[in-house]
Design a protein around this motif. Sequence first.
Motif, mmCIF file in Angstrom:
data_model
loop_
_atom_site.group_PDB
_atom_site.id
_atom_site.type_symbol
_atom_site.label_atom_id
_atom_site.label_comp_id
_atom_site.label_asym_id
_atom_site.label_seq_id
_atom_site.Cartn_x
_atom_site.Cartn_y
_atom_site.Cartn_z
ATOM 1 N N UNK A 298 0.805 -1.213 0.000
ATOM 2 C CA UNK A 298 0.000 0.000 0.000
ATOM 3 C C UNK A 298 0.839 1.264 0.000
ATOM 4 N N UNK A 299 2.143 1.119 0.112
ATOM 5 C CA UNK A 299 3.051 2.268 0.085
ATOM 6 C C UNK A 299 3.511 2.513 -1.341
ATOM 7 N N UNK A 300 2.663 3.137 -2.135
ATOM 8 C CA UNK A 300 2.934 3.274 -3.563
ATOM 9 C C UNK A 300 4.214 4.047 -3.874
ATOM 10 N N UNK A 301 4.703 4.848 -2.919
ATOM 11 C CA UNK A 301 5.926 5.600 -3.171
ATOM 12 C C UNK A 301 7.182 4.871 -2.693
ATOM 13 N N UNK A 302 7.025 3.639 -2.197
ATOM 14 C CA UNK A 302 8.201 2.885 -1.749
ATOM 15 C C UNK A 302 9.033 2.444 -2.945
ATOM 16 N N UNK A 303 10.331 2.598 -2.828
ATOM 17 C CA UNK A 303 11.226 2.094 -3.860
ATOM 18 C C UNK A 303 11.385 0.585 -3.666
ATOM 19 N N UNK A 304 11.901 -0.099 -4.672
ATOM 20 C CA UNK A 304 12.146 -1.534 -4.538
ATOM 21 C C UNK A 304 13.085 -1.818 -3.372
ATOM 22 N N UNK A 305 14.099 -0.986 -3.203
ATOM 23 C CA UNK A 305 15.046 -1.174 -2.104
ATOM 24 C C UNK A 305 14.375 -0.974 -0.761
ATOM 25 N N UNK A 306 13.468 -0.021 -0.660
ATOM 26 C CA UNK A 306 12.749 0.182 0.589
ATOM 27 C C UNK A 306 11.863 -1.015 0.912
ATOM 28 N N UNK A 307 11.221 -1.585 -0.095
ATOM 29 C CA UNK A 307 10.425 -2.787 0.138
ATOM 30 C C UNK A 307 11.341 -3.899 0.648
ATOM 31 N N UNK A 308 12.502 -4.018 0.061
ATOM 32 C CA UNK A 308 13.460 -5.041 0.490
ATOM 33 C C UNK A 308 13.869 -4.819 1.947
#
Length: 101
Positions: free
Chosen positions: A70-80
């Motif tokens: 739901x965090x549409x502004x998260x980068x792939x690295x932040x998701x990681x």
Amino acid sequence: VEIQAVKVTPGARTGEQIYKAICAACHDSGAVGAPKTGDSGAWASRLGLGHDGLTKSAIAGKGAMPPRGGGSDLTDTEVKRAVAYLANTAGANYTEPPVEQ
């Protein structure tokens, strides 16, 4: 009373910051079937996917969880980072990518 909004630049958030701001809403309570934070039994099969597999799943969305939690502004690295933080509470030993200064 003075209220100050603190904005964190996308890409600069830690796994813990992301978890507390986005993931905890469901993972703390197990809402809508989310595996609870720290529940090693609930996470066991998921941890078998590995850090990259879990990250891919979180980016795409899984079950009731929307893409990127739901965090549409998260980068792939932040998701990681968030995946590492959350999975490590259940016994994984994933390395959270560092926040570049």
